[in-house]
Motif scaffolding. Structure first.
Motif, short mmCIF file in Angstrom:
data_model
loop_
_atom_site.label_atom_id
_atom_site.label_comp_id
_atom_site.label_asym_id
_atom_site.label_seq_id
_atom_site.Cartn_x
_atom_site.Cartn_y
_atom_site.Cartn_z
N THR A 59 0.87 -1.18 0.00
CA THR A 59 0.00 0.00 0.00
C THR A 59 0.91 1.23 0.00
O THR A 59 2.12 1.11 0.23
N GLY A 72 -0.10 9.64 9.47
CA GLY A 72 -1.27 8.78 9.31
C GLY A 72 -1.66 8.21 10.66
O GLY A 72 -1.27 8.74 11.71
N GLY A 118 -1.33 4.51 12.46
CA GLY A 118 -0.87 3.13 12.36
C GLY A 118 -1.53 2.31 13.46
O GLY A 118 -1.90 2.84 14.51
N PHE A 153 -7.68 3.17 8.04
CA PHE A 153 -8.53 3.21 6.85
C PHE A 153 -9.99 2.92 7.13
O PHE A 153 -10.79 2.88 6.19
C1 BGC Z 1 -0.29 3.43 6.49
C2 BGC Z 1 0.04 2.42 7.56
C3 BGC Z 1 0.98 3.05 8.57
C4 BGC Z 1 0.39 4.32 9.11
C5 BGC Z 1 1.34 5.03 10.06
C6 BGC Z 1 -0.84 4.69 7.13
O1 BGC Z 1 -1.08 5.66 6.16
O2 BGC Z 1 -1.24 2.91 5.59
O3 BGC Z 1 0.60 1.27 6.99
O4 BGC Z 1 1.22 2.14 9.60
O5 BGC Z 1 0.10 5.22 8.05
O6 BGC Z 1 2.50 5.43 9.43
#
Ligand code: BGC
Length: 247
Positions: free
Chosen positions: A75, A134, A136, A153
């Protein structure tokens, strides 16, 4: 045993040498800015620079902000889309010459907290959340990790939760702690309903300020700040690499 732990984030790339038997840092952490756009060549070059700054030739563990399967990124939410299907482990090894292991950044932070930090000794369901660029997430039951859980998500008010309530959103939208906490509480209540964690550990840079928002959160689960704060990813990545090699 010492391993160089690296945490690749949406805004910073950090590293430090870690004693994997205690989880303690054996060097000052070094932090570089994540190049924008965060394309594979630009990020790998910056990671190379970080490794060279330590004059490191040993084992490297790297937390990466994406779903990671067999060393491949699957991703790319806060990094360039061209990362999808890139073999992160192989790129790292050819850039640095060091044997490397790669895992999701939140999984790395979770492993550190469960082994040496706020989750140490908890046998039930524990959810570790990292709030940064993001969101996590790492879920543990009886100390075992369920990898690549992407709770950032979950849809919340029509968009992925991380676009509504990450720590970066609070800064960007200049939200008050109370305003942001209301959003966070909505997300955490939803997650609480779905997974019934007994303990939720909040990591990321914002965990330094936990007193400013924990009082506004109202949950079933017990809430704790990450003991390693925003260094959990570095520590966990190093420990993960050491275990991979030991297998
Ligand atoms: C990603 C995760 C990640 C998180 C924190 C998200 O945008 O999809 O895989 O753990 O950010 O960095």
């Amino acid at each position: 045993m010492q391993v160089l732990g690296i945490d690749v984030g949406g805004s910073g790339i950090k590293g430090a040498i870690v004693d994997v038997s205690s989880g303690q840092l054996c060097s000052e952490p070094v932090s570089l800015i994540t190049p924008q756009p965060a394309t594979p060549p630009a990020v790998i070059e910056t990671v190379g620079e970080l490794v060279r700054s330590f004059k490191w030739t040993g084992l490297v563990g790297c937390g990466f902000p994406a779903v990671i399967q067999n060393g491949l990124a699957k991703t790319a939410a806060n990094i360039a889309a061209s990362w999808i299907n890139v073999d992160v482990k192989r790129c790292l090894e050819s850039q640095t010459g060091c044997s490397s292991a790669v895992l999701n950044d939140a999984d790395a932070a979770g492993l550190a907290e469960m082994s040496f930090g706020a989750g140490h000794g908890f046998n039930g369901t524990v959810l570790v959340l990292t709030l940064g660029t993001g969101i996590g997430s790492a879920l543990f039951y009886q100390g075992q990790l369920f990898p690549n859980l992407e709770l950032g998500f979950l849809p919340l008010n029509g968009s992925p939760a991380e676009q509504y309530t990450s720590a970066a959103v609070r800064t960007k939208q200049k939200l008050s702690w109370l305003g942001w906490s209301k959003r966070l509480n909505q997300f955490l209540t939803h997650v609480d309903r779905l997974f019934s964690p007994e303990l939720i550990i909040i990591g990321g840079g914002v965990s330094f300020n936990h007193e400013k928002f924990f009082p506004y959160l109202d949950l079933q689960a017990q809430l704790l700040p990450a003991q390693f704060k925003n260094q959990a990813g570095i520590v966990g990545a190093a420990c993960f690499a050491a275990n991979q090699i030991a297998l």
